[in-house]
Scaffold this active site. Structure first.
Site, mmCIF file in Angstrom:
data_model
loop_
_atom_site.group_PDB
_atom_site.id
_atom_site.type_symbol
_atom_site.label_atom_id
_atom_site.label_comp_id
_atom_site.label_asym_id
_atom_site.label_seq_id
_atom_site.Cartn_x
_atom_site.Cartn_y
_atom_site.Cartn_z
ATOM 1 N N LYS A 191 1.762 -1.590 0.030
ATOM 2 C CA LYS A 191 0.190 0.265 0.757
ATOM 3 C C LYS A 191 0.221 1.165 0.034
ATOM 4 O O LYS A 191 0.349 1.757 -0.909
ATOM 5 C CB LYS A 191 -0.684 -0.296 1.383
ATOM 6 C CG LYS A 191 -1.718 0.974 1.697
ATOM 7 C CD LYS A 191 -1.941 1.240 2.895
ATOM 8 C CE LYS A 191 -3.279 2.476 3.368
ATOM 9 N NZ LYS A 191 -1.546 3.090 3.492
ATOM 10 N N ASP A 216 -5.021 7.703 8.841
ATOM 11 C CA ASP A 216 -5.318 7.716 10.171
ATOM 12 C C ASP A 216 -5.466 8.731 11.356
ATOM 13 O O ASP A 216 -5.067 9.055 10.873
ATOM 14 C CB ASP A 216 -4.385 6.833 10.381
ATOM 15 C CG ASP A 216 -4.791 4.998 9.666
ATOM 16 O OD1 ASP A 216 -5.534 4.581 9.840
ATOM 17 O OD2 ASP A 216 -3.821 4.045 9.855
#
EC number: 2.5.1.7
Length: 434
Positions: free
Chosen positions: A22, A121
């Protein structure tokens, strides 16, 4: 909001393949904006953050085609610059942290970029100063539009310069490199990030016609060129998934083989798990993890408690500390987990304590784990995933626990892990998505 229902206590057995990385692919996709020619990218993971970025590229006018199971082609010949000023574009950027890496390519090729504060996040402060100051040093102007709450970046011409970064930021280095490859003259970046995913980006840019030297070191030298061309690129396996599977095998006392891990690019990850007492073997480019009924945490040579801490590459990636913390709960011995780079990534430990783990949260950066040595099995429970890495750590805990667990807000896990329940169920897990 979707949830996982996990029936704990089942051992895993068989082979599992890590997805594409990712953290690499987000950089690579943004870099396709640096040329009007076609760039084909292979081993792209089917995860939420990546899919959102691909859709954002389409919305920007990039021609995107799926050319294989995990392959896409990108052709940024007709980018819609007007769309970049739209509220729709800025809203999408705000929910995707990887969107910050659009700045370098856009300013380098088109002379301007606009971006809202990127999302991602909620793991503490994640400064953008390195990105902005680095690109400013190349000659760009930054302004903050308070009314729209966006950053506006423009440059008539980028010019090479020498810079010393105040932190070895991976995304910051990537952004500066992508801007510098089309700048006029020579750029040197000292204290540059040098992790494998940044190396991959630099190698791809060189195949496109860039002139970058010093790859894999913390001193990059970039000779600007007039234009870049198309290329093919294959993304590395995700080292975070590899580490997650090692931890999963240890916690569930399972024997598994992790296939095609690109072992030479794992750095100290295997050795860090060995310090927790976990046995693993390199078999070609695979990792074999044998079933262990117990694993004992090492001590330092002077007998003091082992400390596992994150650091910029070639140190241990912070993305694996959550996994190592949960693995330590069933080890023999104690360990201090020191999360230096983010200040709230340990705030999920209360959920592990509720499951029966012995953890002392010292402060936002440090936790002491006293292992149960599998003498006490964690209890199943209800919990909510606060971020990607805590989410996978809670999933590992639930898979080893006695009884049924439920993890809510699994969209956080989906952001970073492709079809995780399907792949784990195929080797013996019992996970249901509801």
């Amino acid at each position: 909001m979707a949830s996982f229902v996990i029936e704990g206590g089942h051992r895993l057995s068989g082979e599992i393949h890590p997805q594409g990385a990712k953290n690499e692919v987000l950089q690579i996709i943004c870099a396709t904006l640096l040329t009007a020619e076609e760039v084909t990218v292979n081993n792209i993971p089917d995860i939420l953050d990546v899919n959102n970025l691909i859709q954002l590229m389409r919305d920007m006018g990039v021609t995107v085609a799926k050319t294989g199971v995990d392959s896409y082609s990108f052709k940024a010949a007709n980018v819609d610059l007007a769309y970049l000023e739209s509220d729709n574009f800025l809203k999408k950027c705000s929910s995707l942290r990887g969107s910050v890496m659009l700045i370098g390519p856009m300013v380098a090729r088109f002379g301007k970029a606009m971006i809202s504060k990127p999302g991602g996040d909620k793991i503490g402060r994640r400064r953008l100063d390195t990105h902005f100051i680095g690109i400013q040093n190349l000659g760009a102007d930054f302004t903050y539009n308070e009314e729209r709450e966006i950053y506006e970046i423009s440059a008539e011409e980028l010019k090479g310069t020498s810079m010393l970064l105040d932190e070895a930021s991976v995304t910051g280095t990537a952004n500066i490199v992508m801007a510098a490859v089309l700048a006029k003259g020579k750029t040197t970046i000292y204290n540059a990030a040098c992790e494998p995913y940044l190396q991959q980006l630099c190698k791809m840019l060189n195949r496109m016609g860039a002139k970058i030297s010093g790859i894999a070191s913390n001193l990059l030298t970039i000779e600007g060129v007039e234009e870049l061309h198309g290329t093919d690129h294959t993304v590395l396996p995700d080292m975070i998934e590899v580490g997650s599977f090692i931890g999963m095998a240890a916690m569930t006392r399972s024997e598994i083989t992790i296939k095609n891990v690109s072992y030479e690019n794992l750095g100290i990850i295997p050795e860090s798990f060995r310090r927790l007492g976990i046995k693993l073997e390199q078999r070609g480019d695979d990792i074999f993890v044998p079933a262990q009924d117990c694993y004992q945490i090492e001590s330092f040579i002077d007998g003091s408690i082992m400390t596992i801490a994150d650091a910029p590459w070639p140190g241990l990636t912070p993305d694996l500390l959550s996994v190592m913390l949960v693995v330590a709960t069933q080890a023999k011995g104690s360990v201090l987990i020191h999360q230096k780079m983010f200040e709230s990534r340990l705030f999920f430990v209360d959920k592990l304590i509720d499951m029966g783990a012995q953890i002392i949260l010292c402060d936002p950066h440090r936790a002491v784990v006293i292992g149960h040595n599998h003498g006490f099995t964690l209890r199943g429970g209800n919990m909510t995933s606060p971020d990607i890495r805590a989410g996978i750590a809670l999933l590992i805990a639930a898979m080893s626990a006695e009884g049924i667990s439920r993890i809510h807000n699994i969209e956080q896990i989906d952001r970073g892990y492709q079809n995780i329940e399907g792949r784990l169920n195929a080797i013996g897990a019992r996970i249901t998505r509801i």
